[in-house]
Design a protein around this motif. Sequence first.
Motif, short mmCIF file in Angstrom:
data_model
loop_
_atom_site.label_atom_id
_atom_site.label_comp_id
_atom_site.label_asym_id
_atom_site.label_seq_id
_atom_site.Cartn_x
_atom_site.Cartn_y
_atom_site.Cartn_z
N THR A 231 1.82 -0.87 4.93
CA THR A 231 0.85 -0.26 4.02
C THR A 231 1.28 -0.51 2.58
N MET A 232 0.32 -0.46 1.67
CA MET A 232 0.62 -0.57 0.24
C MET A 232 0.63 0.80 -0.42
N ARG A 233 0.42 1.86 0.36
CA ARG A 233 0.30 3.20 -0.22
C ARG A 233 1.65 3.87 -0.45
N ASN A 234 2.69 3.39 0.21
CA ASN A 234 4.00 4.00 0.07
C ASN A 234 4.68 3.48 -1.19
N THR A 235 4.92 4.36 -2.15
CA THR A 235 5.50 3.92 -3.43
C THR A 235 6.94 3.46 -3.28
N THR B 19 2.32 10.32 6.71
CA THR B 19 1.13 10.48 5.88
C THR B 19 1.02 11.89 5.31
N GLU B 20 0.34 11.99 4.19
CA GLU B 20 0.16 13.29 3.54
C GLU B 20 -0.71 14.22 4.38
N ARG C 40 -6.77 -3.57 10.53
CA ARG C 40 -7.58 -2.37 10.28
C ARG C 40 -8.90 -2.40 11.03
N VAL D 189 5.86 11.35 0.94
CA VAL D 189 4.41 11.54 1.12
C VAL D 189 4.16 12.74 2.03
#
Length: 396
Positions: A115-119, A270-271, A147, A297
């Motif tokens: 994923t690209m969402r994890n900083t 995930t949040e 996806r 997150v």
Amino acid sequence: MSSDASASSDGTIDPASDSGAPRGDEGESGQVVENVEQTAEELDSSGQQRGTLRDVADSLGISSAVALRALRGAEEIKPLMATRVREAAERLRFPLEELSEETDHRGIVAVLVNTMRNTWISDLVRAIRIELTATGRSAIVVPTRRRVPEHPVAADTDAIESLVQLGVDGFLMVSDLADMDSVLEATGDRPFVGIGCSQDFRGRFDTVRIDDEVGQGLLVDHLVGLGHREIAHVGGVGAAVARERADAFRKAMARHGLEEQARVEPGDFTEQVGQTAGSMLLRGSRVPTAVTCANDVTAVGVLSAAREAGYSVPEELAVAGYGNTSLASSGVSQITSVDPNSDRLGALAAQFLVERVSGFESPPRDVAVAPSVVVRRSSSAGPRPESTKRKRVSVD
């Protein structure tokens, strides 16, 4: 100690300064030598045959950009600094033979992520790119999780095969990808290194992991030291790494004689799931006074659940994350978190890959990098005495 007093955060040199020359007298010179020797001893004790560009820079108290320009003989670097950097590089066995000129372009390395969402990924990629730059290589980040409905957790092997056809030098994998057998088959004979991945992959390819037993142990030690006993963990679902962190949490609790209090509420990274798990913990008959999480997150999700349930953080609930990302350090959340030493993880993995690209042959290597804990507001208080706790009425 900082001998890079004239260098800015991006590694540039102030023309009005001493152009990167270390300041101070011979006392400081002795300190520099001591720092380099200490770094060399740490590398030896961890079984590392070679230091990274980051190791060289950190041992001298300068940025990696300044260290690289010094090794390349840039004119703006004073001779004294250039000499010290080269001596440190030789002492730390940095592979000078791999050093490229600034105009050299030797190839591209693909960084495979879920994923690209994890900083946390951005921290790793920065460290990877710095190390690769020294050898004239660059990195591209490639999300690999399909996806489409028929492949909910499958890896996009078509994308990986396309990268092989384009001629990438090799692959770096961040965390665990789905369907690893297919991933490895798609990469063909290209070198492959895992970063922050599960212990399950040891012996299959080079791995540079976070020592999660140390990380969870430090978190539990911190919370127990504040007086917490009812400590829960949100995680254990979604990847082998999550299960390993949950197991490490249980071991840390057992070390303090708190096996019975070591509750693990299922959650992934995930949040949304973190918020759901946090709500479950806070609605039960046995509410914890502290919660550790699989990553930052998830910790944000637990904080949201605490806010919705009317719990004050940290006075009534301490929360801790994992990864020390920008989410944890933001002024809004201020989450205590395990710092995995991303600079070290990324630099070492990049060096391993470059060595494999250059023909280095040996059995697969495995390094567990020791993390640390950064304490922030979310866990800055111990549990309230029973007499001062507010009684809540559960709402069905």
